[in-house]
Design an enzyme around this catalytic site. Structure first.
Site, PDB file in Angstrom:
ATOM      1  N   ASP A 166       0.870  -1.181   0.000  1.00 54.32           N
ATOM      2  CA  ASP A 166       0.000   0.000   0.000  1.00 54.32           C
ATOM      3  C   ASP A 166       0.906   1.229   0.000  1.00 54.32           C
ATOM      4  O   ASP A 166       1.773   1.357   0.859  1.00 54.32           O
ATOM      5  CB  ASP A 166      -0.866  -0.037   1.262  1.00 54.32           C
ATOM      6  CG  ASP A 166      -1.871   1.102   1.325  1.00 54.32           C
ATOM      7  OD1 ASP A 166      -2.991   0.870   1.779  1.00 54.32           O
ATOM      8  OD2 ASP A 166      -1.524   2.245   0.950  1.00 54.32           O
TER       9      ASP A 166
ATOM     10  N   ASP B 164      -3.885   2.319  -4.992  1.00 58.85           N
ATOM     11  CA  ASP B 164      -2.507   2.267  -4.461  1.00 58.85           C
ATOM     12  C   ASP B 164      -2.235   1.030  -3.619  1.00 58.85           C
ATOM     13  O   ASP B 164      -1.265   0.992  -2.887  1.00 58.85           O
ATOM     14  CB  ASP B 164      -2.217   3.526  -3.639  1.00 58.85           C
ATOM     15  CG  ASP B 164      -2.792   3.473  -2.236  1.00 58.85           C
ATOM     16  OD1 ASP B 164      -3.873   2.883  -2.060  1.00 58.85           O
ATOM     17  OD2 ASP B 164      -2.153   4.006  -1.325  1.00 58.85           O
ATOM     18  N   GLU B 165      -3.091   0.011  -3.724  1.00 52.10           N
ATOM     19  CA  GLU B 165      -2.997  -1.092  -2.781  1.00 52.10           C
ATOM     20  C   GLU B 165      -3.317  -2.422  -3.468  1.00 52.10           C
ATOM     21  O   GLU B 165      -4.246  -2.493  -4.263  1.00 52.10           O
ATOM     22  CB  GLU B 165      -4.012  -0.821  -1.661  1.00 52.10           C
ATOM     23  CG  GLU B 165      -4.062  -1.847  -0.594  1.00 52.10           C
ATOM     24  CD  GLU B 165      -5.120  -1.520   0.469  1.00 52.10           C
ATOM     25  OE1 GLU B 165      -5.862  -0.522   0.306  1.00 52.10           O
ATOM     26  OE2 GLU B 165      -5.190  -2.273   1.442  1.00 52.10           O
TER      27      GLU B 165
HETATM   28  N1  DCP Z   1      -8.736   8.266  -0.635  1.00 52.99           N
HETATM   29  C1  DCP Z   1      -9.818   9.156  -0.721  1.00 52.99           C
HETATM   30  N2  DCP Z   1     -10.752   9.194   0.284  1.00 52.99           N
HETATM   31  C2  DCP Z   1     -10.657   8.376   1.358  1.00 52.99           C
HETATM   32  C3  DCP Z   1      -9.582   7.457   1.448  1.00 52.99           C
HETATM   33  C4  DCP Z   1      -8.622   7.446   0.436  1.00 52.99           C
HETATM   34  O1  DCP Z   1      -9.919   9.901  -1.705  1.00 52.99           O
HETATM   35  N3  DCP Z   1     -11.583   8.419   2.326  1.00 52.99           N
HETATM   36  C5  DCP Z   1      -7.714   8.276  -1.709  1.00 52.99           C
HETATM   37  C6  DCP Z   1      -6.577   9.207  -1.369  1.00 52.99           C
HETATM   38  C7  DCP Z   1      -5.450   8.321  -0.951  1.00 52.99           C
HETATM   39  C8  DCP Z   1      -5.713   7.054  -1.743  1.00 52.99           C
HETATM   40  O2  DCP Z   1      -7.130   6.989  -1.884  1.00 52.99           O
HETATM   41  O3  DCP Z   1      -4.174   8.877  -1.222  1.00 52.99           O
HETATM   42  C9  DCP Z   1      -5.164   5.807  -1.086  1.00 52.99           C
HETATM   43  O4  DCP Z   1      -5.830   5.555   0.151  1.00 52.99           O
HETATM   44  P1  DCP Z   1      -5.064   5.017   1.426  1.00 52.99           P
HETATM   45  O5  DCP Z   1      -6.101   4.609   2.408  1.00 52.99           O
HETATM   46  O6  DCP Z   1      -4.017   4.010   1.047  1.00 52.99           O
HETATM   47  O7  DCP Z   1      -4.358   6.313   2.022  1.00 52.99           O
HETATM   48  P2  DCP Z   1      -2.973   6.966   1.666  1.00 52.99           P
HETATM   49  O8  DCP Z   1      -2.222   6.192   0.649  1.00 52.99           O
HETATM   50  O9  DCP Z   1      -3.207   8.397   1.314  1.00 52.99           O
HETATM   51  O10 DCP Z   1      -2.218   6.952   3.061  1.00 52.99           O
HETATM   52  P3  DCP Z   1      -1.525   5.714   3.814  1.00 52.99           P
HETATM   53  O11 DCP Z   1      -0.076   6.084   3.920  1.00 52.99           O
HETATM   54  O12 DCP Z   1      -2.182   5.653   5.161  1.00 52.99           O
HETATM   55  O13 DCP Z   1      -1.775   4.499   2.978  1.00 52.99           O
HETATM   56 MG    MG Z   2      -1.985   4.147   0.823  1.00 54.26          MG
END
Ligand code: DCP
Ligand code: MG
Length: 355
Positions: free
Chosen positions: A12, A107-108
């Site tokens: 992720d 991203d996962e």
């Molecule tokens: N996303 C979004 N709204 C949300 C959750 C996520 O638009 N409620 C989008 C933005 C994030 C992407 O999806 O960048 C990936 O979600 P992740 O949960 O993997 O979060 P991040 O990658 O941003 O942070 P982390 O480092 O915790 O994985």
């Molecule tokens: Mg992420």
């Protein structure tokens, strides 16, 4: 590894949208960056850089709250096309290692690398190699349990301890509602779930409870499933109480349409058919659909149609327990743009010209 042991990687990316913005704009590096809706237009946070998270900012929080917590934050609109392109890059890296890639979001993904490695050490080396390739090709970092840029190894003999310490909301399928319910009962971790016992969890959550118990015990035989082709994008909600009021339903539909819009934007698609789903308090299910050549992509395009479809169904007598919005007959943006070029002028200039 013995024959029945699987080796599965979960990857992720860290602060995905925000890291991409910091990568592409060096002046934002080391600063609190928030990607999402603007604070003065009732937007919500899509994600925040780790610098902004220190202030308590997180995904799905109203941008206005985020601004209050972190007044120096730099707010940026999402650039879905860029995020999608990066997503394709990382998924390509994964698929070079194994055909068994199951993306969970942009991203996962889960990767079943059982056939690519002979030992746990090799699985770790492969994970490091993949992280390096991601870094080399995208200048982004990935991890999951130890964010950012971590790599967590859970050998079989440590799985129990890992799961016992794991907060309940990290278990697969545990969302906000289940978390709240469990917390009320004083359940915080995998260990608490185990102590509660299978029977009690089943009483509370039905089949899902039994599953949760097995996950807490480290029993999870679900295969990593490469994705099937997507046929529709939809969101639905079972209401906390049944409702009869149409304006209340319209407000809920607006919210659902916005969530569908977000998902369509992430996937970079649109759909030609819009479907409204209603479940009456009697559990009877009805749907109504409407199609158009130029497709549906934005909530504001869906709403007038949804209101019309709703008015065909709702009579003020019967109560509604579930509402759903789905877009199907999916089309690529290019295809849709072509259709829009043909249809749009007819909408603006002459209502009677139809293509
Ligand atoms: N996303 C979004 N709204 C949300 C959750 C996520 O638009 N409620 C989008 C933005 C994030 C992407 O999806 O960048 C990936 O979600 P992740 O949960 O993997 O979060 P991040 O990658 O941003 O942070 P982390 O480092 O915790 O994985
Ligand atoms: Mg992420």
């Amino acid at each position: 590894m013995d024959e029945r042991t699987r080796a599965i990687l979960h990857i992720d990316l860290d602060a995905f949208y925000a890291s991409i913005e910091q990568r592409d704009h060096p002046e934002y590096r080391g600063k609190p960056v928030i990607v999402g809706g603007s604070p003065d237009r009732r937007g919500v946070v899509a994600t925040a850089s780790y610098e902004a998270r220190k202030f308590g900012v997180h995904s799905a929080m109203p941008s206005r709250t985020a601004q209050r917590l972190c007044p120096d934050a730099i707010f940026l609109p999402a650039r879905f096309e860029v995020y999608r392109a990066v997503s394709q890059q990382i998924m390509t890296i994964f698929r070079q290692q194994t055909a068994l890639v199951e993306p969970l979001s942009l991203d996962e993904a889960y990767l079943d690398v059982t056939d690519a490695v002979r030992t746990l050490e090799e699985a770790v080396r492969l994970a490091q190699e993949i992280k390096q390739q991601i870094w080399g090709q995208t200048q982004l970092t990935a991890s999951d349990a130890h964010k950012p840029d971590g790599l967590t190894v859970i050998p079989q003999e440590e799985a129990s301890a890992f799961l016992e310490a794991l907060p309940i909301e990290k278990f697969f399928g545990v969302g906000k509602v289940t978390t709240a319910k469990l917390r009320e009962l004083g359940i915080q971790t995998g260990a608490d779930l185990k102590h509660m016992g299978e029977e009690r969890l089943r009483d509370l959550f039905g089949k899902h409870g039994g599953q949760l118990y097995r996950y807490a015990c480290g029993v999870d035989d679900r295969p990593v499933e490469p994705v099937r082709e997507r046929k529709s994008v939809g969101k639905e909600v079972t209401l906390e109480r049944d409702i009869r009021d149409r304006s209340e339903m319209e407000r809920i539909l607006e919210n659902l349409a916005l969530q569908v819009e977000r998902r369509l934007a992430e996937l970079g698609i649109a759909g030609k058919t819009l479907r409204l789903k209603v479940r009456w308090s009697t559990f009877e299910l009805v749907t109504r659909a409407s199609s158009r050549e130029q497709g549906f992509q934005l909530a504001q395009e869906m709403l007038p149609i949804l209101r019309t479809l709703l008015s065909e169904l709702v009579d003020g007598k019967r109560a509604v327990r579930l509402l759903g919005v789905t877009v199907s007959s999916l089309v690529s943006p290019n295809e849709m743009r072509r259709a829009r070029q043909i249809v749009m002028p007819s909408l603006w200039h002459d209502e009677h010209v139809q293509v």
